[in-house]
Design a protein around this motif. Structure first.
Motif, PDB file in Angstrom:
ATOM      1  N   LEU A 156       0.835  -1.133  -0.110  1.00 27.09           N
ATOM      2  CA  LEU A 156       0.074  -0.017   0.113  1.00 27.09           C
ATOM      3  C   LEU A 156       0.733   1.227  -0.176  1.00 27.09           C
ATOM      4  O   LEU A 156       0.840   2.130  -0.604  1.00 27.09           O
ATOM      5  CB  LEU A 156      -0.781  -0.057   1.284  1.00 27.09           C
ATOM      6  CG  LEU A 156      -2.236   0.736   1.280  1.00 27.09           C
ATOM      7  CD1 LEU A 156      -2.937   0.134   0.135  1.00 27.09           C
ATOM      8  CD2 LEU A 156      -2.966   0.602   2.435  1.00 27.09           C
ATOM      9  N   LYS A 157       1.856   1.074   0.761  1.00 30.45           N
ATOM     10  CA  LYS A 157       2.710   2.278   0.914  1.00 30.45           C
ATOM     11  C   LYS A 157       3.361   2.834  -0.494  1.00 30.45           C
ATOM     12  O   LYS A 157       3.479   4.067  -0.863  1.00 30.45           O
ATOM     13  CB  LYS A 157       3.766   2.133   1.751  1.00 30.45           C
ATOM     14  CG  LYS A 157       4.735   3.311   2.389  1.00 30.45           C
ATOM     15  CD  LYS A 157       5.412   3.035   3.222  1.00 30.45           C
ATOM     16  CE  LYS A 157       6.369   4.500   3.802  1.00 30.45           C
ATOM     17  NZ  LYS A 157       7.715   4.280   4.325  1.00 30.45           N
ATOM     18  N   VAL A 158       3.975   1.796  -1.202  1.00 28.71           N
ATOM     19  CA  VAL A 158       4.066   1.971  -2.651  1.00 28.71           C
ATOM     20  C   VAL A 158       3.056   2.509  -3.684  1.00 28.71           C
ATOM     21  O   VAL A 158       3.341   3.410  -4.426  1.00 28.71           O
ATOM     22  CB  VAL A 158       4.896   0.673  -3.438  1.00 28.71           C
ATOM     23  CG1 VAL A 158       5.496   0.959  -4.670  1.00 28.71           C
ATOM     24  CG2 VAL A 158       6.002   0.305  -2.403  1.00 28.71           C
ATOM     25  N   THR A 159       1.822   1.744  -3.608  1.00 27.07           N
ATOM     26  CA  THR A 159       0.904   2.364  -4.659  1.00 27.07           C
ATOM     27  C   THR A 159       0.265   3.685  -4.361  1.00 27.07           C
ATOM     28  O   THR A 159       0.049   4.331  -5.141  1.00 27.07           O
ATOM     29  CB  THR A 159      -0.071   1.429  -4.572  1.00 27.07           C
ATOM     30  OG1 THR A 159      -0.541   0.939  -3.295  1.00 27.07           O
ATOM     31  CG2 THR A 159      -0.004  -0.085  -5.591  1.00 27.07           C
ATOM     32  N   GLN A 160       0.391   3.638  -3.159  1.00 30.56           N
ATOM     33  CA  GLN A 160      -0.286   5.165  -2.451  1.00 30.56           C
ATOM     34  C   GLN A 160       0.964   6.394  -3.077  1.00 30.56           C
ATOM     35  O   GLN A 160       0.592   7.396  -3.421  1.00 30.56           O
ATOM     36  CB  GLN A 160      -0.521   5.269  -0.959  1.00 30.56           C
ATOM     37  CG  GLN A 160      -1.640   4.802  -0.668  1.00 30.56           C
ATOM     38  CD  GLN A 160      -1.872   4.602   0.776  1.00 30.56           C
ATOM     39  OE1 GLN A 160      -1.041   4.874   1.575  1.00 30.56           O
ATOM     40  NE2 GLN A 160      -3.173   4.069   1.229  1.00 30.56           N
ATOM     41  N   ALA A 161       1.964   5.921  -3.046  1.00 30.08           N
ATOM     42  CA  ALA A 161       3.284   7.022  -3.264  1.00 30.08           C
ATOM     43  C   ALA A 161       3.059   7.167  -4.882  1.00 30.08           C
ATOM     44  O   ALA A 161       3.071   8.546  -5.281  1.00 30.08           O
ATOM     45  CB  ALA A 161       4.472   6.192  -3.139  1.00 30.08           C
TER      46      ALA A 161
END
Ligand code: ZN
Length: 477
Positions: free
Chosen positions: A393-398
């Protein structure tokens, strides 16, 4: 630091506004004597993108774009169509607003109309007359260009050459000098007119923009923009009359967009009058038209062929697909966990892409280079979602945050945010994919195929990737 190519100095200059953080910008708007065509769209989209980028870089932009509703070309159309100038103006102004909204162009701070500023224009001429820059001749009033030392500085011409080249109505015997231009034109039979100290008549075109720019933005503004065809005589005349009046520079930066070369032979007749935006929108999305325009740097010419705009549509579809995919994955709840090397690499790519994007845009808004960065990032993001073991999630949100920034700067893919039903569809499709997996485990191929085929009929295509099953809206059907 943003750098801007200034037509006036013919070089890149560091962008520094008169008032810190505020951009006062006057863009020469269209003459509303016909439908909005691709040439208008190019200018509008190019400057809309620059404006949006300046806002992204935290400037407050006061953006004035006029509608020219009284001018020779307005009268020509009204005469041909046996209608009043006001009727023609109303109709095409509505058309422009409709097409500008369809192209998702941001509303101007103010859209002044020339006809509503006639008194201010008359005052402008009177002041020029008092200062000795204007002379009356048989009911016309002309600007005396020989009195203004800097005439020719924007278009980089010497007065003698202008004399040789000639300007509009070179044969006019009322003028003292060939390059003098009309501030006021005496009434002709059948034309609209207003009373003035010089008798009945109407204002000259170039005076309209000077008056409205000064009225709404002050004597000196930051940016004055328009198409390259406006550099001479329109913008040259604006500088002459404005600077003669105030003794101050009229605009700090002059921006001009390149032309669109229409290659009509390469266009099929079935698409109708291709150059009008309203017709173009029947065959292509606004996103595709915007991408078609901004993939070229705003000062370079664009060749317009069916192939190229078809290509832009394909690019828009592909980009939308990836932006949507990232958006959907950035909202899922079950993908959180400790970051792997792949995750960290992807986060670094996002960071570097944003920096490279800003670097490209800061260099005279080089959207062409900026898109090279964007295409590379979307490829990486696509691979990340298709190939990594766990999508974090941290990556897709970034990625999604940067994609949102790009959508807002380029005015594209508004639907991703607006369309709440996308989220509902996404949840339902995910559920169907899960069900299909269960059927496959049980070797129930009939049911698993039925889910795939029925989704296909509903316009949703499933794609088996090594790590997971993805879905997309089927644009090829
Ligand atoms: Zn203008």
């Amino acid at each position: 630091m943003i750098k801007i190519y200034n037509t006036l100095s013919r070089q890149l200059e560091e962008f520094e506004t008169i008032e810190p953080g505020v951009v006062r910008w006057y863009n020469c708007g269209p003459t509303v004597n016909g439908l909005m065509h691709l040439g208008h769209a190019r200018s509008a989209v190019a400057f809309d993108t620059i404006r949006r980028y300046l806002e992204y870089r935290k400037y407050k932009v006061r953006y004035i774009m006029n509608f020219t509703d009284i001018e020779d070309r307005m009268i020509e159309v009204a005469t041909n169509e046996k209608r009043s100038v006001l009727e023609v103006a109303e109709e095409y102004l509505r058309g422009f607003r409709r097409d500008m909204n369809a192209l998702n162009l941001k509303e101007a701070t103010i859209n002044p109309r020339a006809m509503l500023h006639i008194n201010q224009m008359i005052e402008f001429i009177q002041k020029l007359e008092e200062k000795g820059y204007a002379y009356e001749s048989k009911g016309d009033v002309y600007f005396d260009v020989k009195k203004f030392e800097g005439y020719g500085k924007l278009s980089n011409q010497k007065l003698e050459n202008i004399l040789q080249e000639g300007t509009e109505d070179t044969q006019n015997p009322n003028k003292r000098f060939v390059a003098d231009f009309a501030l006021w034109k005496a009434k002709k039979p059948g034309e609209p007119y207003w009373p003035s100290p010089w008798g009945e008549g109407r204002v000259g075109w170039s005076l309209e923009c000077s008056t409205m720019s000064m009225m709404y933005l002050g004597d000196t503004i930051d940016i004055h923009s328009g198409g390259q065809d406006l550099i001479f005589p329109h913008h040259e005349n604006e500088i002459a009359q404005s600077e003669s009046l105030t003794g101050k520079p009229f605009a700090k930066y002059w921006l001009h967009n390149g032309f669109i070369n229409m290659n009509k032979e390469k266009m099929s007749k079935s698409l109708g009058n291709f150059s009008n935006v309203v017709d173009l929108l029947k065959n292509y999305t606004a996103d595709a038209i915007r991408l078609f325009i901004v993939q070229t740097h705003y000062r370079s010419p664009i060749d317009f062929t069916e192939d190229i705009i078809d290509q832009a549509q394909a690019t828009a579809n592909k980009l939308f697909e990836i932006f949507l995919l990232v958006k959907l994955f950035s909202k899922k709840e079950d993908t959180d966990g400790p970051l792997t090397e792949t995750d960290k690499e992807m986060l670094e790519i996002v960071k570097q892409s944003r920096a490279a994007f800003i670097e490209a845009m800061d260099e005279d808004f080089n959207t062409s280079n900026a898109f090279a960065v964007i295409f590379n990032l979307t490829k990486e993001a696509n691979d990340y979602i298709r190939k990594s073991d766990d999508i974090k999630l941290k990556v897709t949100q970034a990625i999604d945050i940067f994609f949102d920034e790009l959508r807002s700067i380029f005015g594209i893919f508004e639907g991703i945010e607006k369309d709440e039903s996308t989220k509902t569809i996404s949840t339902l499709v995910d559920l169907l994919i899960e069900l299909r997996q269960e059927f496959r485990k049980d070797k129930n191929w009939v049911m698993s195929d039925k889910i795939r085929d029925d989704l296909k009929k509903a316009g949703i295509a499933l794609e088996d990737t090594p790590k997971r099953i993805l879905w997309k809206l089927d644009t090829d059907k």
